[in-house]
Design a protein around this motif. Sequence first.
Motif, PDB file in Angstrom:
ATOM      1  N   TYR A  26     -87.002 106.721  18.062  1.00  0.00           N
ATOM      2  CA  TYR A  26     -88.405 106.298  18.126  1.00  0.00           C
ATOM      3  C   TYR A  26     -89.008 106.632  19.499  1.00  0.00           C
ATOM      4  O   TYR A  26     -90.180 107.026  19.594  1.00  0.00           O
ATOM      5  CB  TYR A  26     -88.551 104.797  17.846  1.00  0.00           C
ATOM      6  N   ALA A  27     -88.209 106.484  20.555  1.00  0.00           N
ATOM      7  CA  ALA A  27     -88.705 106.836  21.889  1.00  0.00           C
ATOM      8  C   ALA A  27     -89.113 108.307  21.945  1.00  0.00           C
ATOM      9  O   ALA A  27     -90.158 108.658  22.514  1.00  0.00           O
ATOM     10  CB  ALA A  27     -87.639 106.524  22.942  1.00  0.00           C
ATOM     11  N   GLU A  28     -88.300 109.161  21.369  1.00  0.00           N
ATOM     12  CA  GLU A  28     -88.637 110.587  21.323  1.00  0.00           C
ATOM     13  C   GLU A  28     -89.937 110.806  20.559  1.00  0.00           C
ATOM     14  O   GLU A  28     -90.770 111.626  20.944  1.00  0.00           O
ATOM     15  CB  GLU A  28     -87.498 111.376  20.676  1.00  0.00           C
ATOM     16  N   ARG A  29     -90.126 110.054  19.483  1.00  0.00           N
ATOM     17  CA  ARG A  29     -91.342 110.184  18.674  1.00  0.00           C
ATOM     18  C   ARG A  29     -92.567 109.714  19.453  1.00  0.00           C
ATOM     19  O   ARG A  29     -93.662 110.276  19.292  1.00  0.00           O
ATOM     20  CB  ARG A  29     -91.162 109.353  17.400  1.00  0.00           C
ATOM     21  N   MET A  30     -92.398 108.708  20.289  1.00  0.00           N
ATOM     22  CA  MET A  30     -93.530 108.181  21.061  1.00  0.00           C
ATOM     23  C   MET A  30     -94.127 109.221  22.004  1.00  0.00           C
ATOM     24  O   MET A  30     -95.328 109.188  22.302  1.00  0.00           O
ATOM     25  CB  MET A  30     -93.094 106.958  21.891  1.00  0.00           C
ATOM     26  N   VAL A  31     -93.292 110.119  22.487  1.00  0.00           N
ATOM     27  CA  VAL A  31     -93.755 111.083  23.496  1.00  0.00           C
ATOM     28  C   VAL A  31     -93.674 112.514  22.992  1.00  0.00           C
ATOM     29  O   VAL A  31     -93.684 113.463  23.779  1.00  0.00           O
ATOM     30  CB  VAL A  31     -92.955 110.938  24.808  1.00  0.00           C
ATOM     31  N   ALA A  32     -93.575 112.679  21.663  1.00  0.00           N
ATOM     32  CA  ALA A  32     -93.480 114.030  21.084  1.00  0.00           C
ATOM     33  C   ALA A  32     -94.799 114.775  21.275  1.00  0.00           C
ATOM     34  O   ALA A  32     -95.877 114.179  21.288  1.00  0.00           O
ATOM     35  CB  ALA A  32     -93.140 113.929  19.611  1.00  0.00           C
TER      36      ALA A  32
END
Length: 261
Positions: free
Chosen positions: A255-261
Motif C-alpha cells: 500500500y505504501a508503494e501505491r500511495m506514492v506511485a
Amino acid sequence: MKAGSRANVASSFTVVKGAMIEETYAVFAAWDFERSKRENLDRLREQNFIGAKSATWLRDVAKVLNRRFDPDRRDRPLVVLAKRGLPIEEWKPLLLWHMTRDEFLVRDFLESWLFSAYDGGAFRVHTEDVEKYLGDIGKRGGTTEHAWSEQTTKRVAAGLLKMAVDFGLLRGSVAKEFVSFHLPERSFLYLLHAMRDAKLSPSKLVASAEWRLFLMRPSDVEHELLRLHQYRKLEYQVAGSLVQLSLPCNTTTEYAERMVA
C-alpha cells in the motif's frame, strides 16, 4: 519483551528532545538502503544535510532516530514514503504510529491519559495534570532507565504535551486545548493495513486502542470504514457479530508503494 526491544522503556531523553517531525522526514528522505543504519546516521553527523544549527542538536537527532526506528525492517515503509515525497501532512500520522512501537511513554500517554481526558469532555489540559500521571508510570508497565528528578518529571510532562501539539492533537503554549483532529484518508488506509499486518481481526482492528493515538473512538473508525466502503475504496460489512474487511492491498509495504506511485 523481545531482545533488543525498548517497547516498555519510558525514555525521558527522547520525549524531552521532542517529536523531530521535520528532521526525521529530512533524514529518511535521504536514507540509503544500501547502507546500514549506523552508516546512514554517521553520514548525517558528518554532512549535516538537514541544516542542524549546532553540533549538539545534530548529535541528538541521530541519537533519537537510532533509538526510535528500525528503517531496514519494521519502519521501512515509513522511510520509503519520505524518500518518495509523500506530503508531510499525510506522513506525520504514520510517523506517530511508527515511533510509538518502541516509545512506551508516548504511546501510553496518548492512548490512555490524553484520550481519556478527550473522551471525558476536557477542553484544556495542564502540565501539572500530566506530572501526576507520570507518577504511576511504573504501575502501568513502563520501566525507567534511572530515577527521575522533579525537574526531569516537569520536562517530560511538558515534552509529552508539546508532542501532542506537534502532531496536531492539541494547540496552545501554556494551557493546551484540544483541537478537531482529522486523520487524512490515505493515512487512515495505511494504518488499517499496518494493523492488519499485526494479525488483528477486523473486529479487533476497529476496536484497537491504537486509534486513540488520533483521538478516534471505535464509532469514529467504523464511520470512516462505512464512508470508504460507500466510495468503494475498501469493503466493510457487518452482519451480527461477523465483521468482514477487505483492504486495497495485501501488505502495508504494497500500500505504501501505491500511495506514492
